[in-house]
Design a protein around this motif. Structure first.
Motif, PDB file in Angstrom:
ATOM      1  N   LEU A 271       0.815  -1.208   0.000  1.00 15.89           N
ATOM      2  CA  LEU A 271       0.000   0.000   0.000  1.00 15.89           C
ATOM      3  C   LEU A 271       0.852   1.262   0.000  1.00 15.89           C
ATOM      4  O   LEU A 271       0.445   2.294  -0.523  1.00 15.89           O
ATOM      5  N   ILE A 272       2.050   1.176   0.606  1.00 15.27           N
ATOM      6  CA  ILE A 272       2.851   2.393   0.748  1.00 15.27           C
ATOM      7  C   ILE A 272       3.939   2.481  -0.312  1.00 15.27           C
ATOM      8  O   ILE A 272       4.782   3.351  -0.266  1.00 15.27           O
ATOM      9  N   THR A 273       3.950   1.543  -1.270  1.00 22.30           N
ATOM     10  CA  THR A 273       4.946   1.621  -2.331  1.00 22.30           C
ATOM     11  C   THR A 273       4.233   1.652  -3.681  1.00 22.30           C
ATOM     12  O   THR A 273       3.108   1.171  -3.806  1.00 22.30           O
ATOM     13  N   ALA A 274       4.933   2.186  -4.695  1.00 25.07           N
ATOM     14  CA  ALA A 274       4.279   2.395  -5.983  1.00 25.07           C
ATOM     15  C   ALA A 274       4.733   1.396  -7.037  1.00 25.07           C
ATOM     16  O   ALA A 274       4.178   1.343  -8.123  1.00 25.07           O
ATOM     17  N   TYR A 275       5.774   0.585  -6.716  1.00 28.54           N
ATOM     18  CA  TYR A 275       6.311  -0.314  -7.735  1.00 28.54           C
ATOM     19  C   TYR A 275       6.289  -1.751  -7.231  1.00 28.54           C
ATOM     20  O   TYR A 275       6.369  -1.985  -6.023  1.00 28.54           O
ATOM     21  N   PRO A 276       6.219  -2.745  -8.129  1.00 27.84           N
ATOM     22  CA  PRO A 276       6.354  -4.127  -7.682  1.00 27.84           C
ATOM     23  C   PRO A 276       7.805  -4.366  -7.252  1.00 27.84           C
ATOM     24  O   PRO A 276       8.728  -3.868  -7.907  1.00 27.84           O
ATOM     25  N   PRO A 277       8.035  -5.102  -6.137  1.00 32.06           N
ATOM     26  CA  PRO A 277       9.382  -5.191  -5.569  1.00 32.06           C
ATOM     27  C   PRO A 277      10.365  -6.000  -6.420  1.00 32.06           C
ATOM     28  O   PRO A 277      11.560  -5.789  -6.328  1.00 32.06           O
ATOM     29  N   GLU A 278       9.844  -6.925  -7.260  1.00 37.36           N
ATOM     30  CA  GLU A 278      10.781  -7.812  -7.941  1.00 37.36           C
ATOM     31  C   GLU A 278      10.888  -7.510  -9.429  1.00 37.36           C
ATOM     32  O   GLU A 278      11.390  -8.311 -10.210  1.00 37.36           O
TER      33      GLU A 278
END
Lengths: 323, 262
Positions: free
Chosen positions: B63-70
């Motif tokens: 919810l607090i990030t805008a990009y997929p982590p991988e």
């Protein structure tokens, strides 16, 4: 004292066996054919079934694990640790080359780290709730919480990359004739890093131990006898505070070895720690066993020295019935 | 309140004061008392706030990030911090803030998971060693001595190199090497508690051995055990980050604070 030392040595022998059994057992559980991780896949593909079998027999891999352990142990007793599969070099040779650099690094770090830790601890205890005490507590707590490699990277960034006053990798400058100054310059950051790791908890324990001693009645007695403050502090106070401190130093030695693994990888220091990482990433069982055995022996020997130091510092251990 | 020349009426009033205090105490449950003591402790509160933030970051990471982590974006590598990338991007084009947020999941999973497993193993073996003594104690004791005499990082490296580095293997291996410290603690506690009078009392009443172990002794070691658990959670988190930093722990693209520093 003699029987005390002999008993200590006898206790540590089964522990040494236990470690090798544990590590050997774990390494032999590795999935897949150990042969595939030992022979170049291209060569293995070209080998006939008989050649593969012959290679397996030659490496002793057709035997069950306990038999392989006994074979390995027999070889080790004769000084043969087998071959590093990755480098095709005898493990003994690989380990011996690495032993010197690690010992230099650890010894200097041990001296610097214990001195700093004990000094800061004593000062913090004597000036309890003073500015120095708060500073020591703040710094030691932070360094306990921050991982070694983060502190190390910050050191590299400041002194290596930004100020450019200290070399960041290796033991000596390549292509330059050997000089002590060059070695010392390369040692500064690894030693500082390891010393921080050792002295941070030590300062806290020393402070606690000193505070306990400072409140005892014999301290009041010796002060009221008119002894000078420093003599009271060091000869009556510190000597008694030293016993738990020795325990802590002894207990943190395995941590120091682990710290050396990180520090050596970080600074490219050609020691045992770097070798251990290489063995683990390369799944090099023989090399891993060699490293484990040497490190285990080192840890047990230093435990022994710790036990002997108890006897030196505390006459009750030396003379007591429990010795 | 303490008057040396106290007269009879005064004693009654002070006695009455004690009574009212006891009434107040009776209304307070143990939990509420603990909470009140905790709230008065400033350091404990600041610790709770920091831990709360990290837990929030782990739970709310998507919810607090805008990009997929991988997923890496090769068009935006090594960007300085900006509104789109608050912490900038790294050499592979990963958004650093996203990786930090998702990396907290790795750290917390390994920390809490490893300690949970090692507490179960450690308590069980500690109870066995402390209660039965003799050969059982000797075998468990030698095993703990052996594991504790080696640098944990090195043993973990051996085991991880066998099973292959991943989140699960790091978690399990750390658990398998932390239990000896718990076992030692539990065993020590059981040895002292075994002689306590309430144990004798329970035995006289006819409580079975197992019930004494689990219902009378176990709750008494929760205190030291929870202190140890917090300590070893921190240790496990540090160990995981060190392993991942050395390339022996959690492998990219799975984010971990250790492999991000590498």
């Amino acid at each position: 004292m003699g029987t005390y030392i002999v008993r200590r040595i006898l206790i540590s022998i089964p522990v040494l066996f236990g470690i090798t059994v544990l590590a050997f057992g774990a390494l032999s559980l590795a999935p897949g054919d150990p042969l595939t991780s030992r022979i170049d896949p291209e060569i293995l593909a070209q080998m006939s079934t008989e050649q593969v079998e012959a290679a397996r027999r030659a490496l002793g891999l057709d035997q069950p694990v306990p038999v392989r352990y006994v074979i390995w142990l027999g070889d080790v007793v004769q000084g043969d640790f087998g071959y590093s599969v990755v480098n095709k070099l005898p493990v003994t040779q690989e380990v011996l080359v690495r032993l010197g650099p690690t010992l230099i690094l650890m010894t200097v770090a041990l001296v610097v780290g214990t001195t700093a830790g004990i000094l800061f601890g004593i000062v913090a205890a004597v000036r309890q709730y003073g500015v120095v005490d708060y500073l020591v507590t703040a710094f030691s707590t932070s360094f306990i919480a921050i991982p070694t490699f983060v502190t190390g990277l910050v050191l590299i960034y400041i002194f290596g990359a930004a100020l450019k006053i200290l070399p960041t990798t290796g033991m000596i400058t390549l292509g330059k004739p050997f000089s002590l100054g060059d070695l010392a310059a390369h040692m500064v950051m690894p030693v500082v890093l390891l010393s921080i790791q050792l002295s941070a908890p030590l300062a806290r324990y020393t402070r606690a131990s000193m505070l306990e001693v400072l409140n005892t009645e014999y301290m009041t007695t010796s002060r009221s006898k008119g002894l000078r403050g420093r003599i009271v502090l060091l000869r009556h106070g510190f000597r008694n505070a030293l016993i738990p401190i020795i325990t802590i130093v002894g207990l943190t030695l395995p941590d120091l070895v682990a710290g050396a693994v990180i520090t050596e990888s970080l600074f490219g220091w050609p020691g045992m720690g770097q070798l251990a990482v290489k063995a683990a990433t390369g799944r090099d069982a023989a090399l891993m066993m060699g490293v484990i055995l040497v490190v285990a022996t080192g840890v047990l020997v230093s435990n022994l020295i710790t036990d002997i130091l108890y006897g030196v510092v505390d006459p009750r251990v030396r003379l007591g019935a429990r010795a | 309140m303490a008057d040396p020349g106290g007269t009879a009426p005064e004693t009654t009033t002070s006695g009455g004061a004690v009574d009212t205090r006891q009434v107040v105490l009776a209304h307070d449950t143990l939990v509420r008392m603990a909470i009140r003591r905790f709230l008065r402790h400033r350091l404990a509160i600041s610790g709770l706030v920091v831990l709360g933030l990290v837990v929030f970051m782990a739970v709310a990471a998507p919810l607090i990030t805008a990009y997929p982590p991988e997923v890496l974006d090769l068009h935006s590598i090594k960007l300085p911090p900006s509104l789109a990338h608050p912490f900038g991007t790294d050499v592979l084009g990963y958004d650093v803030w996203t990786r930090v947020a998702f990396g907290s999941r790795t750290s917390l999973t390994v920390g809490f998971g490893a300690v949970a497993i090692s507490i179960v193993i450690g308590t069980l073996l500690g109870i066995l060693a402390g209660v039965y003594g003799g050969v059982v104690d000797q075998v468990i004791g030698r095993l703990t001595d052996t594991i504790l005499s080696m640098p944990a990082l090195l043993l973990v490296a051996v085991f991880v190199s066998v099973v292959g580095p991943s989140l699960q293997s790091v978690l399990i291996v750390i658990a398998l090497l932390t239990w000896p410290q718990i076992t030692r603690l539990v065993r020590g506690q059981y040895l002292t508690l075994r002689e306590a009078e309430f144990v004798t009392a329970a035995r006289i009443v006819g409580v079975s051995n197992t019930a004494i172990m689990l219902r009378h002794l176990l709750p008494n070691i929760f205190g030291p055990l929870s202190v140890a658990a917090t300590f070893y959670t921190a240790q496990a988190i540090l160990l995981e980050s060190a392993l991942s930093f050395l390339g022996l722990g959690v492998k990219p693209p799975t984010p971990s604070w250790g492999n991000m520093v590498n």
